[in-house]
Design a protein around this motif. Structure first.
Motif, PDB file in Angstrom:
ATOM      1  N   GLY A   1       0.761  -1.275  -0.044  1.00  0.00           N
ATOM      2  CA  GLY A   1       0.060   0.109  -0.035  1.00  0.00           C
ATOM      3  C   GLY A   1       0.737   1.044  -0.169  1.00  0.00           C
ATOM      4  O   GLY A   1       0.319   2.174   0.033  1.00  0.00           O
ATOM      5  N   GLU A   2       2.236   1.041  -0.193  1.00  0.00           N
ATOM      6  CA  GLU A   2       2.929   2.105  -0.171  1.00  0.00           C
ATOM      7  C   GLU A   2       3.050   2.941  -1.504  1.00  0.00           C
ATOM      8  O   GLU A   2       3.025   2.399  -2.508  1.00  0.00           O
ATOM      9  CB  GLU A   2       4.423   2.005   0.230  1.00  0.00           C
ATOM     10  CG  GLU A   2       4.428   1.329   1.496  1.00  0.00           C
ATOM     11  CD  GLU A   2       6.107   1.174   1.947  1.00  0.00           C
ATOM     12  OE1 GLU A   2       6.550   1.071   3.133  1.00  0.00           O
ATOM     13  OE2 GLU A   2       6.467   0.399   1.095  1.00  0.00           O
ATOM     14  N   VAL A   3       3.066   4.397  -1.376  1.00  0.00           N
ATOM     15  CA  VAL A   3       2.784   5.164  -2.725  1.00  0.00           C
ATOM     16  C   VAL A   3       4.217   4.880  -3.397  1.00  0.00           C
ATOM     17  O   VAL A   3       5.176   5.377  -2.833  1.00  0.00           O
ATOM     18  CB  VAL A   3       2.766   6.577  -2.390  1.00  0.00           C
ATOM     19  CG1 VAL A   3       2.717   7.470  -3.502  1.00  0.00           C
ATOM     20  CG2 VAL A   3       1.418   6.714  -1.987  1.00  0.00           C
ATOM     21  N   LEU A   4       4.156   4.822  -4.615  1.00  0.00           N
ATOM     22  CA  LEU A   4       5.400   4.552  -5.499  1.00  0.00           C
ATOM     23  C   LEU A   4       5.484   5.676  -6.456  1.00  0.00           C
ATOM     24  O   LEU A   4       6.707   5.809  -6.868  1.00  0.00           O
ATOM     25  CB  LEU A   4       5.227   3.067  -6.166  1.00  0.00           C
ATOM     26  CG  LEU A   4       5.173   1.872  -5.320  1.00  0.00           C
ATOM     27  CD1 LEU A   4       5.295   0.604  -6.525  1.00  0.00           C
ATOM     28  CD2 LEU A   4       6.415   1.675  -4.337  1.00  0.00           C
TER      29      LEU A   4
ATOM     30  N   ARG B   1       4.308   6.413   2.832  1.00  0.00           N
ATOM     31  CA  ARG B   1       3.553   6.120   3.963  1.00  0.00           C
ATOM     32  C   ARG B   1       1.990   6.468   3.854  1.00  0.00           C
ATOM     33  O   ARG B   1       1.497   6.139   4.721  1.00  0.00           O
ATOM     34  CB  ARG B   1       4.201   6.231   5.242  1.00  0.00           C
ATOM     35  CG  ARG B   1       5.534   5.499   5.459  1.00  0.00           C
ATOM     36  CD  ARG B   1       5.956   5.776   6.754  1.00  0.00           C
ATOM     37  NE  ARG B   1       6.203   7.188   6.968  1.00  0.00           N
ATOM     38  CZ  ARG B   1       6.913   7.785   8.078  1.00  0.00           C
ATOM     39  NH1 ARG B   1       6.541   7.057   9.245  1.00  0.00           N
ATOM     40  NH2 ARG B   1       7.243   8.853   8.051  1.00  0.00           N
ATOM     41  N   PHE B   2       1.822   6.976   2.892  1.00  0.00           N
ATOM     42  CA  PHE B   2       0.352   7.598   2.821  1.00  0.00           C
ATOM     43  C   PHE B   2      -0.597   6.616   2.481  1.00  0.00           C
ATOM     44  O   PHE B   2       0.060   5.676   1.620  1.00  0.00           O
ATOM     45  CB  PHE B   2       0.098   8.865   1.584  1.00  0.00           C
ATOM     46  CG  PHE B   2       0.945  10.003   2.124  1.00  0.00           C
ATOM     47  CD1 PHE B   2       1.340  10.033   3.351  1.00  0.00           C
ATOM     48  CD2 PHE B   2       0.577  11.310   1.522  1.00  0.00           C
ATOM     49  CE1 PHE B   2       1.878  11.264   3.835  1.00  0.00           C
ATOM     50  CE2 PHE B   2       1.317  12.464   2.063  1.00  0.00           C
ATOM     51  CZ  PHE B   2       1.737  12.345   3.260  1.00  0.00           C
ATOM     52  N   THR B   3      -1.835   6.529   2.738  1.00  0.00           N
ATOM     53  CA  THR B   3      -2.822   5.582   2.460  1.00  0.00           C
ATOM     54  C   THR B   3      -4.017   6.075   1.968  1.00  0.00           C
ATOM     55  O   THR B   3      -4.280   7.324   1.836  1.00  0.00           O
ATOM     56  CB  THR B   3      -3.139   4.805   3.748  1.00  0.00           C
ATOM     57  OG1 THR B   3      -3.766   5.759   4.646  1.00  0.00           O
ATOM     58  CG2 THR B   3      -1.793   3.989   4.253  1.00  0.00           C
ATOM     59  N   GLY B   4      -4.995   5.196   1.385  1.00  0.00           N
ATOM     60  CA  GLY B   4      -6.077   5.810   0.873  1.00  0.00           C
ATOM     61  C   GLY B   4      -6.024   6.134  -0.578  1.00  0.00           C
ATOM     62  O   GLY B   4      -5.039   6.278  -0.957  1.00  0.00           O
ATOM     63  N   ASP B   5      -7.291   6.799  -0.872  1.00  0.00           N
ATOM     64  CA  ASP B   5      -7.381   7.347  -2.210  1.00  0.00           C
ATOM     65  C   ASP B   5      -6.821   8.937  -2.008  1.00  0.00           C
ATOM     66  O   ASP B   5      -7.302   9.742  -1.253  1.00  0.00           O
ATOM     67  CB  ASP B   5      -8.733   7.380  -2.630  1.00  0.00           C
ATOM     68  CG  ASP B   5      -9.081   6.037  -2.927  1.00  0.00           C
ATOM     69  OD1 ASP B   5      -8.599   5.141  -3.472  1.00  0.00           O
ATOM     70  OD2 ASP B   5     -10.614   5.636  -2.678  1.00  0.00           O
TER      71      ASP B   5
END
Length: 405
Positions: free
Chosen positions: A294-297, A325-329
């Protein structure tokens, strides 16, 4: 009929093109003025609230279940503000208990929503609201049996619940009945009142009906391994999907209800991509690639929905604060910023970007939050106050804490 469908689709597109919309630049100027006014008034608002509810009554980063009685004196709802974002807290009205942690909240329009608690087998009753989340009631005829896995909101106030091996449908969220999906057949398009969904592990788009369940795959697929499908169409009626083109992140859009698709392959991050989510606002489009954890790439931005530029890739940050480390939409705000959240973030869970996702700064003064997910009519924030509370917003800037727990 196919010729008629095509003509109707073209006529709809032409009609949308003829309707004069407020220029996005004007909308953003108004949104920025509102943000400045909120920033100026935030300090005074906090002092006024503390005077009303008492300094020790409710810590800034914590909210406990209120002890509400019929004789409790009237009080105003607490308001949390920062960076142009406002969260309206609980009112004195009763809070409904779900008898379990909130697992899924969906809104079919700004007023009507359904909340479900997480469960494995016998599930607690659902809750429904008809006023944007201020008042909730237990759904007497809630589905029972195997654990629920998904609540799906459809246009027109219709609902579908997907369980482990069953589907339930409702026209008003109060009365539910089991539905048996038909034998799946190829679908020429996404019909009126229907939604596209991602079918896994096949990685294709299927069409789902609110009263019949999954109908079958689209005849013309987007040309990528689909991992994510927008829960609602964009403002221009287009449907966006995200996934993989080989190993590279990719997005695709359909402007004719799934009859045809335009695919765009995005610059590939150094780490393997698992999924891509898309958010739109006017003509602007954001795509966020994530790995399996779920980590932003990567973050990609388009001003017209056609060409995308990589605004964030790990190798291009130059030592800036990275959003991995940001999550969600992702949430595009009306004033031109992009909002993402970091669970248990320090110094804040709420982070915004003013350069299309290249860099982010934290927003002070807002309660902790776990993630934000797009729903048909807006956005839902989960684990508010680092607890099982949730909040709803139609635009990502004004939030109402839901009076269900």
């Amino acid at each position: 009929m196919p010729d008629l469908d095509n003509r109707l689709a073209r006529s709809r597109t032409a009609l949308l093109d003829e309707i004069e919309q407020p220029p996005l630049a004007d909308v953003r100027r108004r949104a920025r003025r509102i943000r400045r006014r909120r920033s100026t008034a935030a300090g005074a608002t906090v002092l006024a609230l503390l005077a009303v509810i008492g300094i020790g009554a409710r810590p800034w980063q914590h909210d406990s279940t209120p002890d509400i009685t019929a004789t409790r004196p009237p009080a105003i709802a607490p308001v949390y503000q920062g960076g142009g974002i406002k969260i309206t807290g609980l009112s004195p009205d009763p809070v409904l208990s779900l008898d379990g942690a909130i697992a899924d909240v969906e809104f079919t329009d700004p007023q009507h929503g359904v909340a479900a608690a997480g469960c494995d087998k016998e599930c607690p009753p659902l809750a429904s609201t008809a006023d944007g989340g201020v008042h909730w009631q237990e759904v007497a005829q809630s589905p029972s049996g195997a654990g629920l896995t998904d609540v799906i909101a459809f246009p027109g106030g219709r609902w579908l619940l997907r369980g482990t091996d069953l589907y339930w449908a409702s026209a008003d969220a109060t009365r539910w009945h089991i539905v048996t999906p038909p034998t799946q057949t190829s679908r020429a398009s996404i019909g009126k009142g229907e939604l596209p969904q991602a079918e896994q592990p096949a990685g294709r788009v299927i069409v789902v009906s609110p009263d019949r369940g999954p109908l079958g795959p689209l005849a013309h697929q987007p040309g990528l391994a689909v991992r994510w499908v927008a829960p609602a169409p964009a403002g221009d009626g287009a449907w966006w999907v995200g996934g993989l083109d080989g190993a590279a992140p990719a997005v695709a859009v359909s402007h004719d209800s799934g009859r045809t698709w335009k695919k765009t392959t995005l610059p590939e991050p150094a780490t393997a991509t698992d999924t891509v989510a898309v958010s739109t606002l006017g003509s602007e489009v954001y795509a966020v690639a994530r790995n399996e954890a779920g980590e932003v790439l990567g973050i990609y931005h388009s001003t017209d929905g056609r060409g995308f530029a990589a605004t964030y890739l790990p190798a291009s940050t130059g030592g800036q604060e990275t959003p991995t480390r940001f999550t969600g939409d992702p949430v595009p705000l009306l004033d031109g910023r992009l909002l993402l959240v970091r669970p248990l973030g320090t110094p804040s869970s709420w982070w915004v970007s003013e350069d299309a996702g290249a860099t982010f700064t934290p927003v002070a003064g807002l309660p902790a939050v776990g993630s934000i997910r797009r729903t048909y009519a807006g956005y839902v924030a989960y684990r508010l106050f680092d607890d099982t509370w949730a909040a709803f917003s139609t635009d990502g800037a004004d939030w109402q804490k839901l009076q269900v727990y």
